[in-house]
Scaffold this motif. Structure first.
Motif, PDB file in Angstrom:
ATOM      1  N   CYS A 270       0.851  -1.192   0.000  1.00  0.00           N
ATOM      2  CA  CYS A 270       0.000   0.000   0.000  1.00  0.00           C
ATOM      3  C   CYS A 270       0.886   1.243   0.000  1.00  0.00           C
ATOM      4  O   CYS A 270       1.794   1.362   0.835  1.00  0.00           O
ATOM      5  CB  CYS A 270      -0.909  -0.011   1.223  1.00  0.00           C
ATOM      6  SG  CYS A 270      -2.039   1.385   1.294  1.00  0.00           S
ATOM      7  N   ARG A 271       0.619   2.188  -0.922  1.00  0.00           N
ATOM      8  CA  ARG A 271       1.484   3.348  -1.064  1.00  0.00           C
ATOM      9  C   ARG A 271       0.744   4.674  -1.028  1.00  0.00           C
ATOM     10  O   ARG A 271       1.367   5.729  -0.958  1.00  0.00           O
ATOM     11  CB  ARG A 271       2.259   3.251  -2.385  1.00  0.00           C
ATOM     12  CG  ARG A 271       3.307   2.154  -2.347  1.00  0.00           C
ATOM     13  CD  ARG A 271       4.101   2.070  -3.611  1.00  0.00           C
ATOM     14  NE  ARG A 271       5.323   1.315  -3.369  1.00  0.00           N
ATOM     15  CZ  ARG A 271       5.913   0.538  -4.277  1.00  0.00           C
ATOM     16  NH1 ARG A 271       5.372   0.400  -5.475  1.00  0.00           N
ATOM     17  NH2 ARG A 271       7.033  -0.096  -3.991  1.00  0.00           N
ATOM     18  N   GLU A 272      -0.577   4.645  -1.108  1.00  0.00           N
ATOM     19  CA  GLU A 272      -1.334   5.895  -1.124  1.00  0.00           C
ATOM     20  C   GLU A 272      -2.766   5.611  -0.679  1.00  0.00           C
ATOM     21  O   GLU A 272      -3.223   4.452  -0.726  1.00  0.00           O
ATOM     22  CB  GLU A 272      -1.315   6.512  -2.518  1.00  0.00           C
ATOM     23  CG  GLU A 272      -1.756   5.560  -3.617  1.00  0.00           C
ATOM     24  CD  GLU A 272      -1.510   6.128  -4.997  1.00  0.00           C
ATOM     25  OE1 GLU A 272      -2.394   6.873  -5.462  1.00  0.00           O
ATOM     26  OE2 GLU A 272      -0.462   5.830  -5.596  1.00  0.00           O
ATOM     27  N   PRO A 273      -3.499   6.633  -0.225  1.00  0.00           N
ATOM     28  CA  PRO A 273      -4.868   6.415   0.244  1.00  0.00           C
ATOM     29  C   PRO A 273      -5.765   5.763  -0.806  1.00  0.00           C
ATOM     30  O   PRO A 273      -6.641   4.964  -0.476  1.00  0.00           O
ATOM     31  CB  PRO A 273      -5.347   7.831   0.579  1.00  0.00           C
ATOM     32  CG  PRO A 273      -4.096   8.582   0.899  1.00  0.00           C
ATOM     33  CD  PRO A 273      -3.048   8.025  -0.016  1.00  0.00           C
ATOM     34  N   SER A 274      -5.552   6.086  -2.084  1.00  0.00           N
ATOM     35  CA  SER A 274      -6.413   5.530  -3.124  1.00  0.00           C
ATOM     36  C   SER A 274      -6.287   4.009  -3.224  1.00  0.00           C
ATOM     37  O   SER A 274      -7.198   3.352  -3.724  1.00  0.00           O
ATOM     38  CB  SER A 274      -6.094   6.166  -4.471  1.00  0.00           C
ATOM     39  OG  SER A 274      -4.772   5.879  -4.874  1.00  0.00           O
ATOM     40  N   ASP A 275      -5.157   3.451  -2.760  1.00  0.00           N
ATOM     41  CA  ASP A 275      -5.027   1.992  -2.785  1.00  0.00           C
ATOM     42  C   ASP A 275      -6.091   1.332  -1.914  1.00  0.00           C
ATOM     43  O   ASP A 275      -6.587   0.246  -2.246  1.00  0.00           O
ATOM     44  CB  ASP A 275      -3.632   1.578  -2.299  1.00  0.00           C
ATOM     45  CG  ASP A 275      -2.546   1.900  -3.314  1.00  0.00           C
ATOM     46  OD1 ASP A 275      -2.873   1.998  -4.512  1.00  0.00           O
ATOM     47  OD2 ASP A 275      -1.378   2.055  -2.906  1.00  0.00           O
ATOM     48  N   VAL A 276      -6.435   1.961  -0.794  1.00  0.00           N
ATOM     49  CA  VAL A 276      -7.456   1.419   0.101  1.00  0.00           C
ATOM     50  C   VAL A 276      -8.849   1.856  -0.340  1.00  0.00           C
ATOM     51  O   VAL A 276      -9.794   1.054  -0.337  1.00  0.00           O
ATOM     52  CB  VAL A 276      -7.193   1.846   1.560  1.00  0.00           C
ATOM     53  CG1 VAL A 276      -8.247   1.269   2.499  1.00  0.00           C
ATOM     54  CG2 VAL A 276      -5.801   1.390   1.998  1.00  0.00           C
TER      55      VAL A 276
ATOM     56  N   ALA B  39     -21.623  -6.146   1.644  1.00  0.00           N
ATOM     57  CA  ALA B  39     -22.435  -5.234   2.453  1.00  0.00           C
ATOM     58  C   ALA B  39     -21.559  -4.190   3.138  1.00  0.00           C
ATOM     59  O   ALA B  39     -20.419  -4.489   3.519  1.00  0.00           O
ATOM     60  CB  ALA B  39     -23.222  -6.026   3.496  1.00  0.00           C
ATOM     61  N   PRO B  40     -22.055  -2.960   3.314  1.00  0.00           N
ATOM     62  CA  PRO B  40     -21.275  -1.933   4.010  1.00  0.00           C
ATOM     63  C   PRO B  40     -20.867  -2.407   5.404  1.00  0.00           C
ATOM     64  O   PRO B  40     -21.688  -2.921   6.159  1.00  0.00           O
ATOM     65  CB  PRO B  40     -22.241  -0.745   4.088  1.00  0.00           C
ATOM     66  CG  PRO B  40     -23.202  -0.962   2.960  1.00  0.00           C
ATOM     67  CD  PRO B  40     -23.365  -2.447   2.842  1.00  0.00           C
ATOM     68  N   GLY B  41     -19.593  -2.248   5.717  1.00  0.00           N
ATOM     69  CA  GLY B  41     -19.102  -2.628   7.033  1.00  0.00           C
ATOM     70  C   GLY B  41     -18.899  -4.112   7.228  1.00  0.00           C
ATOM     71  O   GLY B  41     -18.638  -4.554   8.348  1.00  0.00           O
ATOM     72  N   ALA B  42     -18.979  -4.914   6.173  1.00  0.00           N
ATOM     73  CA  ALA B  42     -18.867  -6.367   6.325  1.00  0.00           C
ATOM     74  C   ALA B  42     -17.433  -6.855   6.388  1.00  0.00           C
ATOM     75  O   ALA B  42     -17.179  -7.989   6.798  1.00  0.00           O
ATOM     76  CB  ALA B  42     -19.594  -7.079   5.179  1.00  0.00           C
ATOM     77  N   ILE B  43     -16.474  -6.025   5.965  1.00  0.00           N
ATOM     78  CA  ILE B  43     -15.069  -6.433   5.989  1.00  0.00           C
ATOM     79  C   ILE B  43     -14.204  -5.273   6.458  1.00  0.00           C
ATOM     80  O   ILE B  43     -14.541  -4.107   6.287  1.00  0.00           O
ATOM     81  CB  ILE B  43     -14.569  -6.898   4.605  1.00  0.00           C
ATOM     82  CG1 ILE B  43     -14.842  -5.827   3.532  1.00  0.00           C
ATOM     83  CG2 ILE B  43     -15.183  -8.235   4.214  1.00  0.00           C
ATOM     84  CD1 ILE B  43     -14.230  -6.134   2.181  1.00  0.00           C
ATOM     85  N   ASP B  44     -13.063  -5.617   7.064  1.00  0.00           N
ATOM     86  CA  ASP B  44     -12.020  -4.643   7.338  1.00  0.00           C
ATOM     87  C   ASP B  44     -11.197  -4.439   6.076  1.00  0.00           C
ATOM     88  O   ASP B  44     -10.955  -5.387   5.317  1.00  0.00           O
ATOM     89  CB  ASP B  44     -11.085  -5.139   8.449  1.00  0.00           C
ATOM     90  CG  ASP B  44     -11.602  -4.825   9.838  1.00  0.00           C
ATOM     91  OD1 ASP B  44     -12.580  -4.071   9.953  1.00  0.00           O
ATOM     92  OD2 ASP B  44     -11.025  -5.330  10.814  1.00  0.00           O
ATOM     93  N   LEU B  45     -10.746  -3.219   5.862  1.00  0.00           N
ATOM     94  CA  LEU B  45      -9.827  -2.900   4.767  1.00  0.00           C
ATOM     95  C   LEU B  45      -8.501  -2.524   5.399  1.00  0.00           C
ATOM     96  O   LEU B  45      -8.397  -1.482   6.048  1.00  0.00           O
ATOM     97  CB  LEU B  45     -10.391  -1.747   3.928  1.00  0.00           C
ATOM     98  CG  LEU B  45     -11.808  -1.959   3.389  1.00  0.00           C
ATOM     99  CD1 LEU B  45     -12.320  -0.690   2.723  1.00  0.00           C
ATOM    100  CD2 LEU B  45     -11.837  -3.131   2.417  1.00  0.00           C
ATOM    101  N   ALA B  46      -7.507  -3.390   5.245  1.00  0.00           N
ATOM    102  CA  ALA B  46      -6.270  -3.237   6.002  1.00  0.00           C
ATOM    103  C   ALA B  46      -5.090  -2.961   5.079  1.00  0.00           C
ATOM    104  O   ALA B  46      -4.699  -3.824   4.289  1.00  0.00           O
ATOM    105  CB  ALA B  46      -5.996  -4.505   6.818  1.00  0.00           C
ATOM    106  N   PRO B  47      -4.507  -1.756   5.146  1.00  0.00           N
ATOM    107  CA  PRO B  47      -3.305  -1.485   4.366  1.00  0.00           C
ATOM    108  C   PRO B  47      -2.097  -2.209   4.942  1.00  0.00           C
ATOM    109  O   PRO B  47      -1.962  -2.338   6.159  1.00  0.00           O
ATOM    110  CB  PRO B  47      -3.146   0.034   4.483  1.00  0.00           C
ATOM    111  CG  PRO B  47      -3.794   0.382   5.785  1.00  0.00           C
ATOM    112  CD  PRO B  47      -4.921  -0.594   5.957  1.00  0.00           C
ATOM    113  N   LEU B  48      -1.238  -2.695   4.056  1.00  0.00           N
ATOM    114  CA  LEU B  48       0.021  -3.326   4.457  1.00  0.00           C
ATOM    115  C   LEU B  48       1.148  -2.462   3.907  1.00  0.00           C
ATOM    116  O   LEU B  48       1.335  -2.354   2.689  1.00  0.00           O
ATOM    117  CB  LEU B  48       0.096  -4.757   3.910  1.00  0.00           C
ATOM    118  CG  LEU B  48       1.440  -5.483   3.917  1.00  0.00           C
ATOM    119  CD1 LEU B  48       2.083  -5.454   5.293  1.00  0.00           C
ATOM    120  CD2 LEU B  48       1.275  -6.917   3.441  1.00  0.00           C
ATOM    121  N   PHE B  49       1.887  -1.822   4.814  1.00  0.00           N
ATOM    122  CA  PHE B  49       2.989  -0.940   4.427  1.00  0.00           C
ATOM    123  C   PHE B  49       4.288  -1.733   4.498  1.00  0.00           C
ATOM    124  O   PHE B  49       4.653  -2.238   5.566  1.00  0.00           O
ATOM    125  CB  PHE B  49       3.043   0.281   5.352  1.00  0.00           C
ATOM    126  CG  PHE B  49       1.781   1.099   5.325  1.00  0.00           C
ATOM    127  CD1 PHE B  49       1.464   1.875   4.220  1.00  0.00           C
ATOM    128  CD2 PHE B  49       0.898   1.088   6.395  1.00  0.00           C
ATOM    129  CE1 PHE B  49       0.297   2.627   4.181  1.00  0.00           C
ATOM    130  CE2 PHE B  49      -0.265   1.836   6.374  1.00  0.00           C
ATOM    131  CZ  PHE B  49      -0.566   2.615   5.261  1.00  0.00           C
TER     132      PHE B  49
END
Length: 383
Positions: free
Chosen positions: A300-306, A319-329
């Motif tokens: 992950c390198r920028e906000p748009s990646d997430v 569904a909204p809120g059904a998963i976590d979105l986790a950046p890996l730096f």
């Protein structure tokens, strides 16, 4: 022969079946005993805080053999094992809870639930009541067995509809049994018989372990660019700078979802990427909501990646809120910018709404083998 991804899944399942399912209740019992010794006279309600997760069958980054069909097979294999282990626990408990209405009282809630079970399973009710007359606990466990078998059928794609929908349903019935025993002078029986099964149900649910999905940020970004160009919403997305990409995605996420593209109209790579999210949505419905709850965005390198993954998830029907979105730096440079990237996400209104749906929790993964490759062991750990 070269081992497959599903071979690796099977090896992981061995440890759940042979060790973890048996050990977990003992771990909690040991903790409760230690608390009782250290704080005599105090009562502790120790929550089932332990959860298990796996990446086997979900880590796509750098492994073309991990496809959506492999992910689905891994999830269904895990769920099938969880339900089979719970069926063994039901059988064991039925051999223990032989209390008869002639010798012991039963809570009204338990008797009411049995009446509801009879209505829901009329084709089995007569046999169950005749086989265990005046034994409400065994009767309840027989109906619980039917619900687990039905859930197993749903997991295997057989379209069953009367089974447990998820962990909470199974836990609710077990707590009903426990409460009835405790209210009628059988606390010791509840502690020795029901509590171990209750811990297993709370920890393993109907899914056994949550499967993490991981994919490279460039793969996600390529899919976003192709879909936006194909649908005419942003033909030049791939050429935009970082801030402009984030602005476009923020606007899309704040607007109603458009018609999803047809898979057949997309390149194979983008079709497979979009299929990830359709698979997640379907498995959360058919297996258990907890079977997948995290998508990791590696490199992950920028906000748009997430934000792009958030948009793809919506396009894929998650569904909204059904998963976590986790950046890996991973790189040293990205680790240095990690805080500002996460702050930018938090300041994006659509992402803030996602966070509220996730209980204001954010997973972040920092470092991995690539950090050591990029900067060396000491620098990577310091960063």
């Amino acid at each position: 022969r070269r081992p497959t991804v599903l071979d690796e899944v099977g090896k992981a399942l061995y440890y759940f079946e042979e060790n973890l399912y048996e050990v977990v209740p003992r771990l909690y019992a040991d903790l409760e005993d230690a608390l009782a010794r250290a704080y005599p006279g105090e009562r502790f309600d120790v929550p089932s805080f332990l959860r298990f997760g796996s990446w086997i069958g979900g880590d796509r980054d750098g492994n073309p053999l991990v496809t959506c069909s492999v992910t689905e097979e891994a999830i269904r294999a895990q769920a099938r094992l969880a339900i089979d282990l719970h069926l063994r626990s039901v059988q064991h408990l039925a051999g223990t809870l032989s209390q008869s209405l002639r010798q012991a009282q039963t809570s009204g809630d338990l008797l009411e639930s049995l009446r509801a079970d009879v209505v829901e399973f009329p084709e089995h009710a007569r046999d169950i009541l005749a086989r265990s007359p005046n034994e409400p606990y065994r009767q309840k466990l027989s109906f619980m067995r039917l619900r687990l078998l039905d859930a197993r059928g749903r997991v295997l794609g057989e379209g069953a509809t009367r089974g447990y929908a998820g962990r909470d349903d199974l836990v609710r019935d077990l707590r009903l049994l426990r409460r009835s025993l405790a209210e009628n002078r059988a606390e010791a029986v509840a502690r020795m018989g029901v509590d171990p099964f209750l811990r297993r149900a709370e920890v393993f649910g109907l899914h056994l372990a949550t499967l993490d999905i991981r994919e490279h940020s460039e793969r996600f970004a390529g899919a976003v660019a192709e879909i936006l160009a194909h649908t005419g919403r942003c033909p030049d997305y791939a050429s935009l700078d970082r801030s402009r990409k984030a602005s476009v995605l923020s606007g899309l996420l704040s607007s109603p979802a458009g018609a999803p593209p047809e898979i057949g109209q997309l390149s194979p790579a983008t079709a497979e990427t979009l299929r990830i999210f359709r698979t997640i949505a379907r498995l959360q419905r058919e297996v258990a909501p907890e079977c997948i709850d995290t998508v990791l965005v590696s490199m992950c390198r920028e906000p748009s990646d997430v934000l792009g993954v958030q948009w793809l998830a919506r396009e894929g029907g998650v569904a909204p809120g059904a998963i976590d979105l986790a950046p890996l730096f991973e790189t040293i440079e990205d680790l240095g910018r990690a805080a500002s990237i996460v702050e930018a996400l938090f300041d994006t209104p659509a992402y803030a709404e996602h966070l509220r749906a996730r209980g204001m929790r954010q997973q972040v993964q920092i470092g991995y083998s690539d950090s050591n490759k990029d900067g060396g062991y000491l620098t990577a750990n310091w960063a």
